[in-house]
Scaffold this motif. Structure first.
Motif, PDB file in Angstrom:
ATOM      1  N   UNK A   1       4.390   0.413  -8.578  1.00 57.98           N
ATOM      2  CA  UNK A   1       4.683  -0.516  -7.633  1.00 57.98           C
ATOM      3  C   UNK A   1       3.609  -1.646  -7.006  1.00 57.98           C
ATOM      4  N   UNK A   2       2.313  -1.607  -7.628  1.00 58.85           N
ATOM      5  CA  UNK A   2       1.379  -2.499  -7.445  1.00 58.85           C
ATOM      6  C   UNK A   2       0.783  -2.484  -6.016  1.00 58.85           C
ATOM      7  N   UNK A   3       0.592  -1.345  -5.730  1.00 54.76           N
ATOM      8  CA  UNK A   3      -0.204  -0.968  -4.448  1.00 54.76           C
ATOM      9  C   UNK A   3      -1.732  -1.311  -4.601  1.00 54.76           C
ATOM     10  N   UNK A   4      -1.986  -2.162  -3.521  1.00 51.92           N
ATOM     11  CA  UNK A   4      -3.473  -2.619  -3.589  1.00 51.92           C
ATOM     12  C   UNK A   4      -4.370  -1.529  -3.109  1.00 51.92           C
ATOM     13  N   UNK A   5      -3.923  -0.482  -2.394  1.00 51.24           N
ATOM     14  CA  UNK A   5      -4.804   0.608  -1.988  1.00 51.24           C
ATOM     15  C   UNK A   5      -3.880   1.739  -1.582  1.00 51.24           C
ATOM     16  N   UNK A   6      -4.350   3.033  -1.697  1.00 50.80           N
ATOM     17  CA  UNK A   6      -3.503   4.356  -1.217  1.00 50.80           C
ATOM     18  C   UNK A   6      -4.567   4.351   0.359  1.00 50.80           C
ATOM     19  N   UNK A   7      -3.774   4.730   1.267  1.00 47.37           N
ATOM     20  CA  UNK A   7      -4.435   4.679   2.579  1.00 47.37           C
ATOM     21  C   UNK A   7      -3.695   5.919   3.283  1.00 47.37           C
ATOM     22  N   UNK A   8      -4.877   6.728   3.883  1.00 46.63           N
ATOM     23  CA  UNK A   8      -4.512   7.673   4.978  1.00 46.63           C
ATOM     24  C   UNK A   8      -3.414   8.603   4.458  1.00 46.63           C
TER      25      UNK A   8
ATOM     26  N   UNK B   1       0.949  -1.051   0.047  1.00 43.51           N
ATOM     27  CA  UNK B   1      -0.044  -0.039  -0.095  1.00 43.51           C
ATOM     28  C   UNK B   1       0.770   1.313   0.084  1.00 43.51           C
ATOM     29  N   UNK B   2       0.310   2.313  -0.310  1.00 42.05           N
ATOM     30  CA  UNK B   2       0.998   3.658  -0.106  1.00 42.05           C
ATOM     31  C   UNK B   2       0.367   4.564   0.674  1.00 42.05           C
ATOM     32  N   UNK B   3       1.349   5.573   1.319  1.00 41.36           N
ATOM     33  CA  UNK B   3       0.678   6.750   1.983  1.00 41.36           C
ATOM     34  C   UNK B   3       1.469   7.817   1.557  1.00 41.36           C
ATOM     35  N   UNK B   4       0.959   8.991   1.262  1.00 38.29           N
ATOM     36  CA  UNK B   4       1.459  10.006   0.767  1.00 38.29           C
ATOM     37  C   UNK B   4       0.978  11.345   1.650  1.00 38.29           C
ATOM     38  N   UNK B   5       2.022  12.316   1.642  1.00 39.52           N
ATOM     39  CA  UNK B   5       1.801  13.560   2.378  1.00 39.52           C
ATOM     40  C   UNK B   5       2.781  14.436   2.000  1.00 39.52           C
ATOM     41  N   UNK B   6       2.313  16.107   2.042  1.00 40.70           N
ATOM     42  CA  UNK B   6       3.437  17.019   1.824  1.00 40.70           C
ATOM     43  C   UNK B   6       4.410  16.932   3.099  1.00 40.70           C
ATOM     44  N   UNK B   7       5.731  17.232   2.736  1.00 45.56           N
ATOM     45  CA  UNK B   7       6.809  17.347   3.903  1.00 45.56           C
ATOM     46  C   UNK B   7       7.554  18.455   3.199  1.00 45.56           C
ATOM     47  N   UNK B   8       7.978  19.292   4.181  1.00 46.29           N
ATOM     48  CA  UNK B   8       9.234  20.416   3.856  1.00 46.29           C
ATOM     49  C   UNK B   8       8.602  21.429   2.853  1.00 46.29           C
TER      50      UNK B   8
ATOM     51  N   UNK C   1       2.552  -6.707   5.791  1.00 43.78           N
ATOM     52  CA  UNK C   1       2.100  -5.067   4.791  1.00 43.78           C
ATOM     53  C   UNK C   1       3.483  -4.476   4.594  1.00 43.78           C
ATOM     54  N   UNK C   2       3.558  -4.132   3.533  1.00 44.97           N
ATOM     55  CA  UNK C   2       4.388  -3.396   3.026  1.00 44.97           C
ATOM     56  C   UNK C   2       3.964  -1.918   2.686  1.00 44.97           C
ATOM     57  N   UNK C   3       4.269  -0.889   3.200  1.00 40.44           N
ATOM     58  CA  UNK C   3       3.941   0.512   2.972  1.00 40.44           C
ATOM     59  C   UNK C   3       5.112   1.336   2.325  1.00 40.44           C
ATOM     60  N   UNK C   4       4.587   1.728   1.225  1.00 39.14           N
ATOM     61  CA  UNK C   4       5.345   2.966   0.351  1.00 39.14           C
ATOM     62  C   UNK C   4       4.977   4.052   0.982  1.00 39.14           C
TER      63      UNK C   4
END
Length: 440
Positions: A108-115, A46-53, A84-87
């Motif tokens: 990268x084959x994420x099954x979901x984008x989460x949070x 899965x992937x989690x993204x957010x702005x930083x910096x 669970x692998x978190x990108x």
């Protein structure tokens, strides 16, 4: 050394491993995680993204919380046997950054984008939709999160907060000035707060636009005070808190995300003893950390109204999250468990975990996960939200926000420097949202 086995030899060896302690020990040594049945279930990416910096709102605690969650579940056998692998991805507060993160999730084959957090739904949703990747528990800052059939929000987003804030202020405020970002998404905020204000106030909100990356907001603060009809001064000897208690007719709501603190610095310089108003805001723009850093019970937020999505941070329903962060975040100072982004990420991963467990499959596809969310039993979050379900019957009767399945907000107030519940339980703002008319 562990060697792969095939055919009859593999079957015989597996049976022997089950019947001898030495064989069981060998199996564990060959890379099967303790607690994961047979080690046959495929990992989940899965992937989690957010702005930083960036110069605007930053949410580094969201990806950090996702990583801590993955350490916890993997240390306890994974999610229903799936490691669970978190990108993670820095969305950079740009259209390009949001789109790049979404395309990387696909690649990268994420099954979901989460949070995750991004205001650029028009950039990140199309790649996810094309790949059928569910977007679970976004922060709620972009309109696409509440219209796309591939989005599964866990809160009502900014829409619910603003509508709720209007209702929260309607009883006490004759005039309200809203300080909000001068952006396309910011244009939707005035009609949302008005939808709540009209239930008790005689005036619509005064719309004060502000750059979301400014270093000074003095002119904006002065305009907000004037448009809020700042009340008469109170003798200094009775104290700032008492002065605010006596001047409740004028209210200023600041909804600038991370820049709310900068606005407040300017506001405190501009405000005089003859101009007293109630300060108000919503979670994501104001939290306990900001209240503490600006003086706590002696600061400008004492008595302020704040509208939130979830129970106040001191509620025991957050204890499970705090235990996981304490044990698995390794002192990561990016994670503030009082922060709404961190809390949303925890809830979003709770949804993922429960959905995957209910599937009970050796491999989980994006289609299967989306189908579970669309048609399965309601997902529970330990009382942090009402039960969540995204089937057709649960949709909101609103063209702008049909996928607001959680219409609940909480009313909070700052007392003795702490953000606490103003009233118990959740407030349903669904009817208020259905009456709102935005530019979207």
């Amino acid at each position: 050394m562990c060697m792969p086995m095939t055919g009859a030899r593999r079957s015989t060896s597996f049976l022997l491993a089950l019947t001898t302690a030495a064989g069981a020990s060998l199996l564990t040594g060959c890379g099967v995680l303790p607690g994961i049945t047979g080690g046959s279930r495929e990992p989940l990416t899965v992937m989690t993204w957010a702005p930083d910096g960036t110069q605007a709102t930053n949410m580094p605690g969201m990806p950090a919380t996702a990583v801590a969650f993955s350490r916890w579940v993997n240390d306890n056998g994974g999610i229903d046997g799936h490691r669970l692998k978190v990108l993670t991805c820095n969305e950079q507060n740009t259209n390009i950054g949001a789109g790049n993160c979404a395309r990387r999730a696909v690649k990268e084959g994420a099954v979901a984008v989460v949070g995750s957090y991004s205001q650029f739904g028009s950039a990140f949703m199309p790649p996810l939709e094309a790949a059928g990747i569910p977007f679970i528990g976004g922060y709620g800052i972009s309109g696409e999160e509440f219209t796309s059939t591939d989005s599964y929000p866990v809160n009502g987003g900014q829409a619910a907060l603003l509508a709720g804030n209007g209702r929260q202020l309607a009883r006490d405020c004759e005039r309200v000035a809203l300080v909000r970002p001068d952006t396309i998404d910011g244009d939707d905020l005035p009609p949302l707060i008005n939808s709540g204000l009209t239930e008790g106030s005689r005036h619509e909100v005064a719309d004060i636009r502000a750059a979301d990356d400014a270093g000074d907001y003095s002119s904006v603060a002065a305009q907000a005070l004037e448009r809020a009809g700042a009340g008469p001064g109170v003798p200094a000897r009775i104290g700032r808190s008492a002065a605010r208690q006596q001047a409740r007719k004028g209210c200023v709501t600041a909804v600038l995300g991370e820049r709310t603190e900068t606005f407040l610095d300017s506001f405190r310089r501009v405000e005089t003893a003859d101009q007293k108003v109630r300060i108000s805001s919503v979670v994501g723009s104001v939290g306990q950390a900001l209240i503490d850093s600006t003086g706590g019970k002696e600061g400008p937020f004492e008595g302020a109204y704040v509208t939130g999505w979830y129970p106040e941070s001191g509620d025991p329903r957050w204890d499970a999250m705090r235990r996981v962060v304490d044990k698995y975040a390794f002192g990561d100072n990016r994670i503030d468990t009082d922060d709404a982004g961190v809390q949303t990420t925890w809830i979003a991963y709770t949804v993922l975990k429960q959905a995957v467990e209910s599937l009970d499959k050796d491999s989980v596809s994006t289609r299967e996960l989306a189908g579970r969310l669309d048609h399965g039993q309601p997902v529970t979050t330990g009382g942090l939200t009402p039960a969540l379900r995204w089937d057709f019957a649960s949709m909101l009767a609103s063209a702008d926000f049909p996928r607001v399945v959680n219409r609940s907000v909480t009313y909070q107030v700052v007392r003795q420097g702490r953000l606490v519940a103003q009233r118990k339980g959740f407030v349903n703002v669904g009817p208020t949202l259905e009456n709102a008319r935005t530019s979207g």
